[in-house]
Design a protein around this motif. Structure first.
Motif, mmCIF file in Angstrom:
data_model
loop_
_atom_site.group_PDB
_atom_site.id
_atom_site.type_symbol
_atom_site.label_atom_id
_atom_site.label_comp_id
_atom_site.label_asym_id
_atom_site.label_seq_id
_atom_site.Cartn_x
_atom_site.Cartn_y
_atom_site.Cartn_z
ATOM 1 N N LYS A 287 52.798 43.305 49.023
ATOM 2 C CA LYS A 287 52.554 41.867 48.958
ATOM 3 C C LYS A 287 51.883 41.329 50.219
ATOM 4 N N ARG B 90 48.260 42.112 49.872
ATOM 5 C CA ARG B 90 47.643 41.289 48.814
ATOM 6 C C ARG B 90 47.423 39.866 49.313
ATOM 7 N N ASP B 91 48.421 39.315 50.003
ATOM 8 C CA ASP B 91 48.294 37.956 50.529
ATOM 9 C C ASP B 91 47.188 37.872 51.581
ATOM 10 N N LYS C 144 43.921 38.133 49.946
ATOM 11 C CA LYS C 144 43.797 37.167 48.841
ATOM 12 C C LYS C 144 43.482 37.882 47.527
ATOM 13 N N LEU C 145 44.196 38.962 47.270
ATOM 14 C CA LEU C 145 44.048 39.715 46.024
ATOM 15 C C LEU C 145 44.964 39.099 44.975
ATOM 16 N N GLU C 146 44.436 38.914 43.775
ATOM 17 C CA GLU C 146 45.207 38.324 42.692
ATOM 18 C C GLU C 146 45.277 39.282 41.518
ATOM 19 N N GLU C 147 46.251 39.053 40.654
ATOM 20 C CA GLU C 147 46.406 39.890 39.463
ATOM 21 C C GLU C 147 45.113 39.898 38.657
ATOM 22 N N GLN D 246 42.276 41.121 39.522
ATOM 23 C CA GLN D 246 41.084 41.202 40.367
ATOM 24 C C GLN D 246 40.695 42.657 40.573
#
Length: 92
Positions: free
Chosen positions: A18, A21-22, A25-28, A30
């Motif tokens: 996480k 990802r934060d 700025k990775l999102e589901e 992507q």
């Protein structure tokens, strides 16, 4: 950033921690790019090419149900709000 580890699941799925990802700025959903260098792998966000960006914009517009005029009007309002936020009130 500290070293982090993950586990590869049966179907080759890997969960990106996480914090990473934060930070990226990775999102589901992507897409990401994998670059193998020796025995290491670099994972980075995939940048959209122009054709893919156009397809995504068309899909979003179609799903929104908005007309072209409504979208352009909304953009104009957003630009004004952003300008006020960034530069302050317009002087007369």
């Amino acid at each position: 950033m500290n070293t982090m580890t993950g586990e590869i699941k049966a179907k080759g799925q890997l969960t990106i921690p996480k914090k990473i990802r934060d930070r990226l700025k990775l999102e589901e959903g992507q897409a990401v790019t994998f670059l193998a260098i020796g025995d290491s792998v670099i994972i980075s966000p995939k940048r959209l090419d122009l054709d893919e960006a156009r397809r995504q914009i068309r899909r979003i517009v179609k799903e929104s149900g908005l007309t072209e005029g409504e979208i352009l009007s909304g953009l104009k309002k957003e630009r004004k709000a952003l300008c006020r936020e960034k530069y302050g009130k317009k002087k007369s």
